[in-house]
Write a protein that holds these residues in place. Structure first.
Motif, mmCIF file in Angstrom:
data_model
loop_
_atom_site.group_PDB
_atom_site.id
_atom_site.type_symbol
_atom_site.label_atom_id
_atom_site.label_comp_id
_atom_site.label_asym_id
_atom_site.label_seq_id
_atom_site.Cartn_x
_atom_site.Cartn_y
_atom_site.Cartn_z
ATOM 1 N N TYR A 21 0.850 -1.184 0.000
ATOM 2 C CA TYR A 21 0.000 0.000 0.000
ATOM 3 C C TYR A 21 0.886 1.236 0.000
ATOM 4 O O TYR A 21 2.092 1.146 0.233
ATOM 5 N N SER A 22 0.294 2.384 -0.295
ATOM 6 C CA SER A 22 1.098 3.594 -0.437
ATOM 7 C C SER A 22 1.515 4.180 0.909
ATOM 8 O O SER A 22 0.820 4.010 1.907
ATOM 9 N N PRO A 23 2.644 4.893 0.914
ATOM 10 C CA PRO A 23 3.092 5.530 2.154
ATOM 11 C C PRO A 23 2.305 6.800 2.432
ATOM 12 O O PRO A 23 1.767 7.430 1.521
ATOM 13 N N SER A 24 2.257 7.179 3.680
ATOM 14 C CA SER A 24 1.702 8.480 4.047
ATOM 15 C C SER A 24 2.809 9.517 3.898
ATOM 16 O O SER A 24 3.994 9.185 3.809
ATOM 17 N N PHE A 25 2.435 10.784 3.889
ATOM 18 C CA PHE A 25 3.442 11.839 3.834
ATOM 19 C C PHE A 25 4.356 11.781 5.052
ATOM 20 O O PHE A 25 5.551 12.029 4.952
ATOM 21 N N VAL A 26 3.811 11.434 6.207
ATOM 22 C CA VAL A 26 4.616 11.342 7.432
ATOM 23 C C VAL A 26 5.648 10.220 7.300
ATOM 24 O O VAL A 26 6.810 10.387 7.683
ATOM 25 N N GLU A 27 5.241 9.078 6.767
ATOM 26 C CA GLU A 27 6.186 7.971 6.580
ATOM 27 C C GLU A 27 7.292 8.353 5.604
ATOM 28 O O GLU A 27 8.461 8.008 5.813
ATOM 29 N N LEU A 28 6.944 9.075 4.537
ATOM 30 C CA LEU A 28 7.960 9.545 3.599
ATOM 31 C C LEU A 28 8.897 10.541 4.281
ATOM 32 O O LEU A 28 10.110 10.491 4.083
ATOM 33 N N GLN A 29 8.335 11.426 5.089
ATOM 34 C CA GLN A 29 9.141 12.409 5.812
ATOM 35 C C GLN A 29 10.179 11.718 6.690
ATOM 36 O O GLN A 29 11.361 12.076 6.669
ATOM 37 N N ILE A 30 9.743 10.729 7.440
ATOM 38 C CA ILE A 30 10.640 10.015 8.345
ATOM 39 C C ILE A 30 11.702 9.247 7.563
ATOM 40 O O ILE A 30 12.895 9.324 7.858
ATOM 41 N N LYS A 31 11.274 8.507 6.557
ATOM 42 C CA LYS A 31 12.195 7.669 5.790
ATOM 43 C C LYS A 31 13.255 8.508 5.060
ATOM 44 O O LYS A 31 14.412 8.117 4.985
ATOM 45 N N LEU A 32 12.841 9.668 4.542
ATOM 46 C CA LEU A 32 13.764 10.501 3.778
ATOM 47 C C LEU A 32 14.523 11.511 4.637
ATOM 48 O O LEU A 32 15.410 12.192 4.146
ATOM 49 N N GLY A 33 14.162 11.614 5.922
ATOM 50 C CA GLY A 33 14.879 12.489 6.833
ATOM 51 C C GLY A 33 14.536 13.965 6.706
ATOM 52 O O GLY A 33 15.340 14.822 7.076
ATOM 53 N N TYR A 34 13.345 14.280 6.218
ATOM 54 C CA TYR A 34 12.912 15.676 6.107
ATOM 55 C C TYR A 34 12.487 16.185 7.479
ATOM 56 O O TYR A 34 11.940 15.442 8.277
ATOM 57 N N LYS A 35 12.701 17.467 7.720
ATOM 58 C CA LYS A 35 12.323 18.054 9.000
ATOM 59 C C LYS A 35 10.858 18.463 9.048
ATOM 60 O O LYS A 35 10.295 18.608 10.118
#
Length: 74
Positions: A21-35
């Protein structure tokens, strides 16, 4: 496509492959290290504009790769 957009697209594909299933924006933020979420959102909206992904506003986990996006990360 910028390097950051490419990284976001590849992470979406990887998350789909791992979870089904698709990631949430929060999961992408965490995985990619965005603040902040705004960076992830900005890149995703540019990917939508360029035709690499689709996203339904206000719907959870609605990010999907288009055929163009799938071809790019293959």
């Amino acid at each position: 496509m910028t390097k950051a957009q490419s990284n976001v697209l590849k992470e979406i594909k990887s998350f789909w492959n791992d979870n089904g299933y698709s990631p949430s924006f929060v999961e992408l933020q965490i995985k990619l290290g965005y603040k902040s979420l705004s960076g992830v959102h900005k890149h995703c909206m540019q990917l939508v504009k360029r035709g690499y992904i689709t996203h339904m506003p206000y719907a959870q986990r609605s990010i999907e790769l288009t055929q163009k996006g799938t071809s790019y990360v293959a």
